[in-house]
Structure formats: structure tokens, C-alpha cells
Enzyme design. Structure first.
Site, PDB file in Angstrom:
ATOM      1  N   GLU A 338      76.499  33.936  88.629  1.00 46.95           N
ATOM      2  CA  GLU A 338      75.661  33.447  89.394  1.00 46.95           C
ATOM      3  C   GLU A 338      76.130  34.519  90.783  1.00 46.95           C
ATOM      4  OE1 GLU A 338      73.571  30.249  92.462  1.00 46.95           O
ATOM      5  OE2 GLU A 338      75.248  29.681  90.804  1.00 46.95           O
ATOM      6  N   ASN A 397      69.334  33.811  93.616  1.00 42.31           N
ATOM      7  CA  ASN A 397      68.559  32.718  94.112  1.00 42.31           C
ATOM      8  C   ASN A 397      67.421  33.154  94.781  1.00 42.31           C
ATOM      9  OD1 ASN A 397      70.653  30.087  93.595  1.00 42.31           O
ATOM     10  ND2 ASN A 397      71.904  31.698  94.203  1.00 42.31           N
ATOM     11  N   GLU A 429      66.924  31.946  90.023  1.00 46.12           N
ATOM     12  CA  GLU A 429      67.090  30.403  90.030  1.00 46.12           C
ATOM     13  C   GLU A 429      66.421  29.952  91.108  1.00 46.12           C
ATOM     14  OE1 GLU A 429      71.062  28.987  90.336  1.00 46.12           O
ATOM     15  OE2 GLU A 429      71.795  30.491  88.966  1.00 46.12           O
ATOM     16  N   ASP A 459      67.657  25.210  89.515  1.00 42.78           N
ATOM     17  CA  ASP A 459      68.861  24.656  89.936  1.00 42.78           C
ATOM     18  C   ASP A 459      68.661  23.097  90.344  1.00 42.78           C
ATOM     19  OD1 ASP A 459      71.507  24.874  90.713  1.00 42.78           O
ATOM     20  OD2 ASP A 459      70.858  26.257  92.577  1.00 42.78           O
ATOM     21  N   GLU A 516      77.122  22.647  86.961  1.00 43.29           N
ATOM     22  CA  GLU A 516      77.972  23.389  87.846  1.00 43.29           C
ATOM     23  C   GLU A 516      78.445  22.450  88.744  1.00 43.29           C
ATOM     24  OE1 GLU A 516      75.282  25.534  90.514  1.00 43.29           O
ATOM     25  OE2 GLU A 516      73.815  24.413  90.554  1.00 43.29           O
TER      26      GLU A 516
END
Length: 863
Positions: A338, A397, A429, A459, A516
Site C-alpha cells: 500500500e 488511497n 482503496e 478499507d 491490517e
């Protein structure tokens, strides 16, 4: 300087009479219809003081002229006196409704005309003065107090009631500029008018209150209260009132509260203090209001430093891409990363994202930072590809602000294409809370990303109140659950149960899960026990600079390569001891040799090493479980089905060769043999087998990107086409077969027995195809009741035809629901050659052959 009067009449004599009557006191201009009059009003630099208007005229009559004037806000104060030929009450009423100020009748009386014109102009002047006074106190758009009048009225309210407790509340609409940008200024104005109207209604329920529009989308009210709960209830009520506005936009309204402790402080300072309080919850979607305290000023000072430096930091590329690896629990190796932002300040050093991200979300700068991160991630992936690496996917993101950008998908597509990044390598995400805000819009955005081949991650799954609805409604590819969300559970064991349930539900839906925030080995073991596929967190790796990530991946790949450098295992199944010895001598230097004298013993050997056999050399003639029985057993057991197999026998008959190849053998060698030939044949089989495995591995990397048919679960046409074209390009020298399979009388089945039965028939055909063909063959639903099978590297056309005949017999045994009638299919076959080296060309040839098969009576095969 004389005032200017416009006379509008299609009769020239009437215009001259009026001009002569008025010319001693006014400057007069003339127009012969309403259209010309409007053009003259718009085009004049000198302001027209009044209009004398006839009603009956060509082109544009008086009524139309009046309506047009009323539509223009700046001309609504212009006095218009209508001249009529006779007294007609209905016409006069209509003219008044349209905005006329007075009337004069024909024939004209000079004194009456001058008197009425003078009165109208004076009234207009008074109206203008009143309008100026109104504008000094009221907001033009909403009609409520403006900032100065609100301050004046609030100051008076507080001075008169020094013994009472008051609170000043200031609020605005978060991301209001996005409404104007994406929905237009009219929508923005409508929202502001709605808020003002709701404030009026809210004020009716209060004993003492002042309210107004401070500026732009900022409003305020000041009212008395007794307890803090009164403040909270008032804010909640206003929030609910504002959200009645109909728009596809999540209206987030942060309220800043200032409790008036000193009635002598200026209202302007009170508003500033309430504004500081409101800034604390910008971007916070849980808290709806914040109360001012003196500590806020110091905090806001440090925030302002961030705001002052953010643009220069972006221009100087002080923001760096850090990568946090995502690890596969199956292999304990990286499988992606990420992209996270870090601010490397030249003076202050590293600034934590927790300090600047909330500020950027509140002031909208996050949109520019998002784009910066997307572009730098695309550059990174491009560099890796140019260097010959095979990069793992990297996810970026998308902030809430950018989700409202109608060009979001296009912007990311343009960046990926600019840097030649395959879309499946750039994962996107979005947070669950963004979905709960605007579910329809987010689903549309996800659908558009899927159209362009991007993988979508949800997410913070589980942090909202609509998680189960998301699993039901949204087409997401991967779920991310944050372990930190479950840390503060009050009841022991409940968090673990929830996580297990989420992972189990996701697996039922074939949605991979990334956990996560994983920080301990205990969490890792727990997640592994639940079937969670991937983890991300400090337990494996922190966010790291790009160069450290590259070294980390390189280290793991080296370890993995070492693990893979093992001696390959060969199983020799032959009843002849001499043959076994000769084969051991040929392959003993390259393989770990396992020996079996019959099929039963071979099965035991495979089970003992848990299927870890790279290739089998099989004799057909054995006393216990011969070669044919072994092939049947291998085909029906998935743990063995993928092991390549070479037949090694004395039977030279073509019939036996065709039969064994149709049963799943990969090659056929007759005894006696030449060592160099058999070694080459084994190498060829393994190379081809490994190549097909590699192709499938490459295509499985893009998780669920439009690859499966929704009904049957097999490949759809698009994904089959990609795989077939790649094999045809890389294995051009080999012969491949393409089968096009169509269910006979399918329309009749649907029409007479219903679509449910039709779907069941398609599933039966699909299952038969998957069970019948080799694991390396590509089975797809092409659309409707048409299926396709690509058979790679076929030995001969006769093998393919025998396969088709056997397939039809298998499918014929499938009985339609509620009947005794078996399914029937027709098959068209095309073989690859130099002239048809693409999916489309094979498809067209197979389609022609299918048409021939159906024309021959159905349940037939044609080439």
C-alpha cells in the site's frame, strides 16, 4: 440633467403626442414594440427613469414586455405606466399582476400624465432607498440577516440580558465548493436558501434568538440555554433540518460552539472563536460539534503553519511515497503493498501523517495530494517494469473529497496509461464509511473502475454500520479489516468471533481478506486459523521507503528461489524391473526417482509424498491396477489430476495412443526406446506443462477482474480470449483445438420449462465440461447457451473428435428437471494453423462448423 423616459407604442402619432407632453421636463426616447424597448433598456448607459407602455403591439406586446422585465432582477424597480385606449378591468388586473405601476387612458390629458409619471418616479426613488437599506441589513440570496446586522442584533440581545446564559453557534457545509463544482452554482444556492428557511423555522421554536448568514456557506445563531443538553439538542435539530435537502451528496455540517461567558466581547470575536471550534471536527464524521476552549488557539497556530507550507512542499516534492508490504499468510512472503504518504520537511524533519492529513482533508488540499500520490506510484510501477521486474500490485488511497470528483476514474486511467502501467497493478482503496455516506454514487464509481480493469479494495471494513449491506450490494474485490478496530472490546472473545465471521462470509463470496494493523504473532496465528489470506502490519513490516521495500522484496524472492531449487521427483510405474532400472539410469541425475511396479503401488507412493510428484512415466500392461485403471483413478482425484503423465508401453497401436491421450495422458512412447528421445520428450512435456501453469498464474493475479461468468463460475469470453491469444502467440508451432458447444433447443427449454430449468441445464453443461477436460484446457461460457473449450497442444484431429463424441455421451446423460429427456449439444471444431492464430479467427471457424453440425440434425460434431 433631465430624467430619461421611454415611450413604447406602435402608433407613431401617440408617441409624438407623449413626447410633446413630456419634453419640457424629461428627455424622451421612443420604441415601436416591446422587443425594441428591451434592447434599448439593455443598451443604454444612461439609466431610464420610467416607461410609458402601450399593451397592444406587434412583435412583442405590452404583457410580454412586462413579464420579461420581471424576470430581470435589476429592472424590477423600474416604474412602468400602461396607456390604454379604454378602461378594461381585466386587462388592468393582468397588467398589475405582470408588474405595471399605474395607468393612463387615451386620449391623453397632459397634466394627468405628468402627475402620474412624477409620482411613479418618486415612488421608485423611495423604493431604491428602501432597497439599499434592506441590502445593508439582509443577505440578498437568503433574505436573513447578513453578518453586520446579525452582529448588531446579537450584541443588543446580549446587552439586554446580561443575567442569562447564551451560546453562539456557527456552522457551514463541509466541502460546499464541491457542490458548486459538480452540481452547479444553482444547486449550491438552493442549499443555502434551504438552510436559511430551516433557520427561520427553527427560530420560531426559540424564546430569544438571532440568526444570519455570515458569509458564503457560513451561518450562525445565538440563543439562550440552561443546560448543555439544550445546546446538543438544538444542534441535532438543525442538523436534521439541513439534511432534508435532496441531493446525492453527504451533507456534513460541523458546528462550532462558543458559550458566551462575557457579554462585553464583540460578536465578531465570538464568531471567530466558534469558527476555531468548528475547525477541530472538519473531516470528522463522528462528532457533529465542538466547543471552544482557550487551548484551541495554540493548536490552531500549529495547523496554520502546515497550511502556510503545504503548497510549497508539494511543489518541492517533499512528500514521499512509503510502501507497507502486504504478506501472504500461505507463503509468508510479500504479495503487494500500500502506498502511504510521508512529509520530509527540510527543517522540521519527518512530519507524521496524523498531523497533516486531517488538515488537508478539512481544507481540500487532500485532492491535490491524492493526485500526487497516484502519479508517483504510477511512476514507480513504470520504473520497475522498465527494469525488467515483475512488480506486485500497489494500492493507492482515494480520499472522500475525490470520490465526488466526476472525473476520478478518467484521471486515474490517464495516469496509468501515461506511465504504461497495467491497470490490474494499480489497486484502488476506498473506505467503508465513504460507501455508507453515498452508496449509490460509490457503487457507480466502483463499476466504472471495474470497466477499466482496476481492482477495488474496501478499507476499514467493519468500522461502519452497513457492513453486511456492503457485502450484499457492492461489487468489491478485496476487503481490508483493521485489527485495531477490535482492540477495545468490552466482552472477551467477541472481537475474535466477529473477525472470524467476517472472514468466513467473505470466503463464501470468494472475496479475499487483508487484515491490517497486525502487530503480534498471536494475531497472525489467529488469522491463519480463520483462513485469512493476507496481512499487513508492524508484525511483518512497517511502512518503508521505496528502496528498502525493493530490498525486502528482493530478499524474500531470493529465499523463495532457494526453496524452489529442489530436486524434481519422477515416479516410474512399470512391472518390468529392467525397464525401471534403465529409466532410473537415464533420469537419476536430474530427478529423485520413485519406483512402483503397478498402479496400486503408484497411488500409495503419491499419497505418501502428498502429491509432490513432478512427472509420471506409466506402463499400460500391469497385473495389479493397470495403466488404464490408474489413468481413471488419477482423473477423478484432484490432488493428482495436475501431474503430467507419459505413457511408456509396447503397444504401438494408434487406437491405444488415441485412447490414452483422450484419458489425459500428455505423451506416448513405445518400447524399445532411444534414451535421448525419451529424455527430450519428458523435457518437452514438463516445459509445456510449466508454461501453461505460468500463464494461468499471470492471469490469476488480477483478482476477479471480469474473468468469471456469473452463472456458471467458469471463464467468460473476455478472459478466455486473453488467455487463448497468449498461448497462440507463444506456442505457435503447436496444434491447438477450439470447440464451440451449443445447447440444442435451448430457447424451447427456456420457453416451455422456465428460465430456472434453462439455468440448471447451463450449469450441467458447464460442470460436465470442467470435469471432462484437462486442467490445462480453457473452458468458457461465450454467451447465452454457447460454450467454448480451448484444448492446448493436441496430438491429432482424431483425438479431438473422439473427445467430442465422448463428451456428448456424458452430457446426454444429464436429464432436464422434471423430465426424462437428456440434454443434447452440437459441437463445432477448429484447429489452429498459420492462418488462424487468434481467438477470433478460431471462433469464426468453429462457429461455421457448429452451424454445419446443427444443420446435420443436432447432437452432432462438425469440423
Amino acid at each position: 440633467m433631465k430624467k430619461l423616459v421611454l415611450v413604447v407604442d406602435d402608433n407613431a402619432i401617440n408617441r409624438k403626442i407623449l413626447s410633446r407632453i413630456l419634453s419640457s421636463e424629461y428627455d424622451v426616447i421612443e420604441a415601436d414594440n416591446g422587443k425594441t424597448a428591451l434592447e434599448m433598456i439593455n443598451g443604454r448607459t444612461q439609466k431610464i427613469s420610467a416607461v410609458l407602455l402601450d399593451l397592444v403591439m406587434p412583435v412583442m406586446d405590452g404583457f410580454e414586455f412586462l413579464e420579461m422585465i420581471q424576470k430581470k432582477r435589476r429592472y424590477r424597480g423600474l416604474p412602468i405606466i400602461v396607456s390604454t385606449g379604454s378602461s378594461d378591468p381585466e386587462n388592468e388586473k393582468k397588467a398589475l399582476r405582470c408588474g405595471a405601476w399605474d395607468f393612463v387612458t387615451k386620449p391623453y390629458e397632459a397634466e394627468i400624465i405628468r402627475f402620474r409619471l412624477k409620482n411613479a418616479i418618486e415612488r421608485s426613488t423611495l423604493h431604491a432607498i428602501q432597497q439599499l437599506h434592506y441590502l445593508s441589513d439582509y443577505d440578498v440570496l437568503t433574505g436573513i440577516y447578513n453578518r453586520s446586522k446579525f452582529a448588531e442584533e446579537t450584541d443588543e440581545l446580549l446587552r439586554k440580558n446580561t443575567d442569562k446564559k447564551y451560546v453562539l453557534v456557527r456552522f457551514d457545509v463541509e466541502r460546499f465548493s464541491l457542490i458548486n463544482s459538480y452540481y452547479g452554482s444553482e444547486a449550491g444556492d438552493s442549499l443555502l436558501i434551504h438552510i436559511a428557511n430551516e433557520l427561520r423555522e427553527f427560530a420560531k421554536e426559540q424564546t430569544e434568538i438571532t440568526y444570519g448568514r455570515i458569509e458564503a456557506d457560513e451561518f450562525a445563531f445565538c440563543t439562550g440555554y440552561e443546560k448543555d443538553i439544550d445546546i446538543e439538542m438544538n444542534i441535532q435539530q438543525m442538523q436534521e433540518r439541513i439534511k432534508r435537502f435532496k441531493i446525492r451528496f453527504n451533507l456534513v455540517v460541523p458546528f462550532g460552539v462558543y458559550k458566551v461567558t462575557n457579554h462585553d466581547i464583540s460578536v465578531s470575536i465570538m464568531l471567530d472563536n466558534a469558527n476555531l471550534a468548528a475547525k477541530q471536527i472538519k473531516g470528522n464524521y463522528v462528532n457533529t460539534y465542538s466547543v471552544y476552549t482557550e487551548d484551541l488557539r495554540e493548536h490552531l497556530t500549529s495547523e496554520q503553519e502546515i497550511v502556510n507550507e503545504m503548497a510549497e512542499a508539494l511543489a518541492n516534492e517533499e512528500f514521499a511515497v512509503y510502501l507497507q508490504p502486504k504478506f501472504s499468510l500461505a507463503t509468508n512472503t510479500p504479495s503487494g503493498a500500500e502506498a502511504l504518504v510521508r512529509w520530509k520537511h527540510p527543517v522540521k524533519g519527518m512530519i507524521s501523517p496524523g498531523e497533516f492529513i486531517p488538515v488537508f482533508e478539512r481544507n481540500g488540499f487532500i485532492e491535490k495530494l491524492d493526485y500526487y500520490m497516484w502519479e508517483h506510484t504510477c511512476r514507480l510501477l513504470h520504473r520497475w517494469i522498465q527494469e525488467g521486474r515483475e512488480p506486485f500490485p500497489v494500492s493507492v488511497n482515494v480520499s472522500r473529497n475525490n470520490l465526488y470528483n466526476p472525473y476520478l476514474v478518467e484521471n486515474i486511467c490517464e495516469l496509468a496509461d501515461k506511465y504504461e502501467v497495467p491497470h490490474e497493478l494499480l489497486h484502488i482503496e476506498i473506505t467503508e464509511s465513504a460507501y455508507t455516506d453515498t452508496p449509490l454514487m460509490i457503487q457507480e464509481t466502483i463499476d466504472r473502475f471495474h470497466e477499466f480493469g482496476f481492482v477495488m479494495l474496501m478499507d476499514d471494513f467493519g468500522s461502519g454500520y452497513s457492513s453486511l449491506n456492503i457485502l450484499k450490494d457492492i461489487d468489491i474485490d478485496i476487503l481490508k479489516i483493521d485489527m485495531k478496530f477490535f482492540e477495545k472490546a468490552k466482552i472477551p472473545g467477541r472481537s475474535e468471533s466477529i473477525i472470524s465471521s467476517v472472514i468466513r462470509m467473505a470466503k463464501w463470496l470468494n472475496i479475499p481478506v487483508i487484515a491490517e494493523g497486525v502487530e503480534s504473532t498471536e494475531q497472525v496465528e489467529f488469522l491463519r486459523s480463520t483462513g485469512c489470506e493476507y496481512v499487513q502490519g508492524f508484525c511483518f513490516a512497517k511502512p518503508m521507503p521505496v528502496e528498502v521495500y525493493e530490498e525486502t522484496v528482493k530478499k524474500y524472492q531470493a529465499v523463495l528461489t532457494q526453496q524452489q531449487e529442489y530436486v524434481r521427483r519422477m515416479l516410474i510405474v512399470d512391472s518390468g524391473e529392467l525397464n525401471r532400472m534403465m529409466l532410473r539410469e537415464i533420469f537419476g541425475d536430474s530427478y529423485e526417482i520413485q519406483i512402483a511396479s503397478n498402479g496400486r503401488e503408484a497411488i500409495d507412493r503419491i499419497n505418501a509424498c502428498r502429491g509432490a510428484v513432478d512427472i509420471i512415466i506409466l506402463d499400460m500392461q500391469m497385473s495389479v491396477t493397470d495403466g488404464e485403471a490408474f489413468l481413471e483413478y488419477k482423473k477423478s482425484h484432484s490432488e493428482m489430476a495436475d501431474i503430467p503423465i507419459i505413457i511408456f508401453t509396447v503397444d504401438e497401436s494408434p487406437q491405444m495412443q488415441v485412447k490414452t491421450l483422450a484419458m489425459g495422458a500428455d505423451d506416448y512412447i513405445t518400447k524399445p526406446f532411444i534414451p535421448e528421445v525419451i529424455r527430450k520428450r519428458v523435457d518437452n512435456v514438463l516445459a509445456g506443462h510449466n508454461r501453461f501453469r505460468q500463464i494461468f498464474k499471470e492471469y490469476s493475479r488480477a483478482i476477479k477482474i471480469a474473468r468469471e461468468d456469473s452463472l456458471t463460475g467458469i471463464y467468460n469470453r473476455a478472459s478466455a480470449e486473453k488467455m487463448v491469444n497468449q498461448i497462440l502467440a507463444e506456442e505457435r508451432e503447436k496444434t491447438h483445438a477450439f470447440l464451440m458447444i451449443d445447447v440444442d433447443n435451448f430457447k424451447e427449454i427456456n420457453d416451455s420449462m422456465g428460465h430456472k430449468t434453462g439455468d440448471r441445464a447451463l450449469l450441467d453443461v458447464s460442470n460436465s465440461l470442467q470435469d471432462f477436460f484437462r486442467s490445462n484446457d480453457i473452458v468458457a461460457r461465450l454467451g447465452g447457451d454457447e460454450f467454448g473449450v480451448f484444448m492446448a497442444d493436441v496430438p491429432s484431429l482424431q483425438v479431438v473428435l473422439n473427445k467430442c463424441s465422448a463428451l456428448m455421451k456424458v452430457i446426454n446423460k444429464k436429464v432436464l428437471d422434471g423430465t426424462e429427456k437428456g440434454l443434447e449439444v452440437s459441437i463445432g471444431v477448429a484447429l489452429s494453423n498459420a492462418d488462424n492464430s487468434s481467438f477470433n479467427s478460431l471462433y469464426q471457424e468453429a462457429d461455421i462448423a457448429l452451424y454445419k453440425a446443427k444443420g446435420a440434425g443436432k447432437n452432432r460434431v462438425a469440423i
